[in-house]
Motif scaffolding. Structure first.
Motif, short mmCIF file in Angstrom:
data_model
loop_
_atom_site.label_atom_id
_atom_site.label_comp_id
_atom_site.label_asym_id
_atom_site.label_seq_id
_atom_site.Cartn_x
_atom_site.Cartn_y
_atom_site.Cartn_z
N ILE A 115 -9.01 -54.63 -35.70
CA ILE A 115 -9.04 -55.31 -36.98
C ILE A 115 -9.11 -54.26 -38.07
N ALA B 87 -5.89 -58.64 -37.01
CA ALA B 87 -6.22 -59.17 -38.34
C ALA B 87 -6.23 -58.01 -39.32
N LEU C 20 -7.36 -57.48 -43.18
CA LEU C 20 -8.14 -58.20 -44.18
C LEU C 20 -8.29 -57.39 -45.47
N ALA D 90 -14.84 -61.31 -44.57
CA ALA D 90 -14.11 -62.03 -43.53
C ALA D 90 -14.17 -61.33 -42.17
N VAL D 91 -14.71 -60.13 -42.14
CA VAL D 91 -14.68 -59.34 -40.90
C VAL D 91 -15.50 -59.97 -39.76
N ALA E 46 -13.63 -62.74 -38.11
CA ALA E 46 -12.44 -62.25 -37.42
C ALA E 46 -12.81 -61.57 -36.10
N ALA F 115 -13.53 -64.25 -33.63
CA ALA F 115 -12.34 -64.99 -33.22
C ALA F 115 -11.41 -64.17 -32.34
N TYR F 116 -11.23 -62.90 -32.66
CA TYR F 116 -10.22 -62.09 -31.97
C TYR F 116 -10.78 -61.11 -30.95
#
Length: 214
Positions: free
Chosen positions: A4, A29, A31, A36-37, A40, A43-44
């Motif tokens: 990310i 991702a 960003l 938002a990290v 993310a 999620a990932y």
């Protein structure tokens, strides 16, 4: 690797995405802010997160605070922080909770593509990488009372390379020394810095931290 990227400069962010993709890495991702990290990462589930130190909304230390929180919440996650300038306090905060799977690089290092990609790989593999320029600046600030001032020029060179996350074998190759010579220099460094040979402590880690304490 799966990673990310958090960088508020759209130009730099997209450039890094293309660079990493060309090298076979997957940016799951990209960003523009640090807030938002965490979502993310959940999620990932990346192997590595690369963050800018200064991000919106205040452009002070949002990225750094996010990096510190990530290291606490996800010990197996590699975290690399990018900074425009040498900020000793930021580096010390980043390493305060341990120095495995962590890197502190200046943005200028991105231009040295091979070194930049190698640094990311070393962090993902569990190592520590401190930008060579950061190490040089810290050496330049050491005073006579500082234990680092006791090191010989060769010992300083060895410790500088150690702080960049290299193994003994890599140190020997980079510095054109034998493995036994590297080990001899490192043992001398550890002794001069007062670092005990104990299974409870990683002397390589402690030696790197002495930079930041100096």
């Amino acid at each position: 690797m799966r990673l990310i990227l958090a960088e508020d400069s759209a130009l730099l962010r997209e450039g890094l995405v293309r660079l990493l993709a060309e090298e076979g890495h997957e940016v799951v991702a990209a960003l523009g802010d640090a807030e938002a990290v965490p979502a993310a990462v959940a999620a990932y589930r990346p192997e590595l997160v690369v963050l800018d130190v200064r991000m919106p909304p205040t452009h002070t230390d949002e990225g750094l605070r996010a990096a510190v929180a990530l290291r606490a919440a996800h010990p197996a996650l590699g975290v690399v922080v990018l900074s425009q300038y040498v900020e000793r306090t930021s580096a010390a905060r980043l390493l305060a909770d341990g120095v495995e799977r962590v890197g502190y690089l200046l943005k200028d290092r991105i231009g040295e593509v091979g070194e930049f990609l190698d640094a990311l790989e070393r962090v993902r593999a569990g190592g520590t990488v401190i930008d060579p320029e950061v190490v040089r600046r810290l050496f330049a600030r050491t005073g006579r009372a500082d234990p680092l001032a006791r090191l010989t020029p060769r010992e300083r060179t060895v410790l500088e390379a150690l702080a960049q996350g290299h193994t003994n074998a890599a140190l020997a190759e980079r510095l054109h020394l034998s493995l036994s010579a590297v080990e001899k220099h490192l043992n001398s460094v550890f002794q001069k810095l007062g670092l005990p040979d104990s299974p409870a402590h990683n002397r390589r880690v402690l030696a790197v931290l002495r930079y930041l304490e100096g």
